[in-house]
Design an enzyme around this catalytic site. Structure first.
Site, PDB file in Angstrom:
ATOM      1  N   LYS A   1     -11.501  -5.666  -6.937  1.00 20.97           N
ATOM      2  CA  LYS A   1     -12.406  -4.538  -7.142  1.00 20.97           C
ATOM      3  C   LYS A   1     -11.671  -3.343  -7.731  1.00 20.97           C
ATOM      4  CE  LYS A   1     -12.449  -4.218  -2.070  1.00 20.97           C
ATOM      5  NZ  LYS A   1     -13.255  -4.326  -0.879  1.00 20.97           N
TER       6      LYS A   1
ATOM      7  N   LYS B   1      -5.891 -12.528  -8.987  1.00 21.26           N
ATOM      8  CA  LYS B   1      -7.146 -12.562  -8.228  1.00 21.26           C
ATOM      9  C   LYS B   1      -8.135 -11.526  -8.780  1.00 21.26           C
ATOM     10  CE  LYS B   1      -8.556 -11.743  -3.498  1.00 21.26           C
ATOM     11  NZ  LYS B   1      -8.135 -11.395  -2.153  1.00 21.26           N
TER      12      LYS B   1
ATOM     13  N   LYS C   1       0.822  -1.221   0.000  1.00 26.44           N
ATOM     14  CA  LYS C   1       0.000   0.000   0.000  1.00 26.44           C
ATOM     15  C   LYS C   1       0.844   1.254   0.000  1.00 26.44           C
ATOM     16  CE  LYS C   1      -4.482  -1.454   1.692  1.00 26.44           C
ATOM     17  NZ  LYS C   1      -5.540  -1.241   2.683  1.00 26.44           N
TER      18      LYS C   1
END
Ligand code: TRP
Length: 334
Positions: free
Chosen positions: A200, A197, A115
């Protein structure tokens, strides 16, 4: 334990649109757990502000997520569904646990590294201590089990370490939680790159099925799903695209891969993709309809928000008072 049941805690962030992966991998399975466990499902909005959010948008998404929990089948009488920000104990316990967590431990967290690379302009202290807040979420409710994805296992491991450290100093204060490894929640991959994966935040809109996609969009995305040139509907790692579609089909229809492979023997990819798309539509449509209905029932959703925040607050306060006493804060005078 609450009323003789083990406690389960999990949370989701209201950032980005939920995907089919979130539904088949998590939400759908949560619904089956409330008989066995006392379940707490939080919309973790304190976590969300570790990256910059538009306030109105965050509020809207949080409400949508909470509504979606219910639309997906979580009965708010049996499951405590609430906003993290409505229970101040999360932040209070988080502060205390910060003082029992080492910089070195947090430095090792892979999600922090990812992040901070992604949000290089806003590497704030909250992003760094995020795992401590997550530990506080779990320990506040004395959770026995926590259903989490693989990407959160490291945080759960840290939670256990913090709990054990605290207990070894002050006696048995926290339940040390275990990851919940239930009936494997399907891991759903991207429709455009089946080695990645389904996410979103994917830039390619064809890569993910959003929970709120309409039927035509869903079918169209499945028609465009990346497969291979093997012309074989087989369940094997060499054909990740087909394998992913089979996983989706199986999760929607509660079938095993063997059953699904047999069903599609001799069929072409075109028919197969359509069948997968239709299964997904039939699973998502009722959730979408219920979401639309609930969204209009403001009074009902408001009452769930209030009652469950009170319930969560009750259990949170119980743990917090115990912890405050242990670390040496003065008792309250009533
Ligand atoms: N960190 C989790 C995620 O991003 C969300 C979360 C916050 C959570 N607190 C939690 C999950 C406690 C399980 C338990 O997915």
């Amino acid at each position: 334990m609450i009323d003789g049941k083990k406690v389960l805690f999990s949370g989701m962030q209201a950032t980005g649109n939920l995907t089919l992966g979130n539904y088949l991998g998590a939400l759908k399975n949560w619904v089956t757990l409330s008989d066995e466990y006392e379940c707490f499902y939080s919309v973790v909005d304190l976590h969300s502000i570790t990256v910059r959010q538009d306030p109105a948008e965050l509020r809207k998404r949080a409400r949508n997520l909470l509504t979606l929990y219910i639309a997906a089948g979580l009965d708010p009488k049996k499951n405590c569904i609430y906003y993290q920000s409505h229970v101040s104990g999360h932040a209070e316990l988080s502060w205390i646990l910060n003082c029992y967590t080492y910089m070195g431990e947090l430095n090792r967290m892979t999600q922090f590294k990812d992040k901070s690379a992604k949000h290089a302009d806003n590497i704030n202290a909250g992003l760094f201590t995020y795992p401590v807040l997550m530990a506080a979420d779990i320990l506040l409710f004395q959770a026995d089990v926590v259903p989490v994805g693989k990407d959160q296992l490291q945080h759960l491991e840290l939670t256990r370490d913090i709990a054990q450290r605290f207990n070894s100093i002050y006696g048995d204060v926290f339940t040390v939680p275990e990851p919940y490894i239930g009936k494997a929640g399907a891991k759903i991959m991207s429709l455009q790159d089946p080695l990645k994966k389904m996410s979103k935040s994917d830039e390619n809109p064809n890569a993910s099925i959003l929970l709120m996609d309409d039927p035509d969009t869903i079918i169209r995305k499945f028609k465009r799903a990346v497969t291979d040139s093997e012309a074989c509907i087989c369940y094997r790692d060499e054909q990740p695209g087909i394998k992913n579609l089979l996983d989706i089909y199986c999760a929607c229809n509660n079938k095993t891969p063997e059953e699904a492979v047999r069903e599609f023997e001799g069929k072409g990819y075109g028919d197969f993709k359509l069948a997968v798309g239709e299964s997904v539509v039939s699973v998502l449509k009722p959730v979408q309809d219920e979401f639309a209905r609930l969204s209009k029932d403001k009074a009902f959703i408001d009452s769930v928000i209030k009652e469950n925040a009170d319930k969560a607050g009750y259990y949170a306060t119980k743990t917090l008072r115990k912890v405050q006493k242990k670390v040496g804060f003065p008792e309250r005078i009533r």
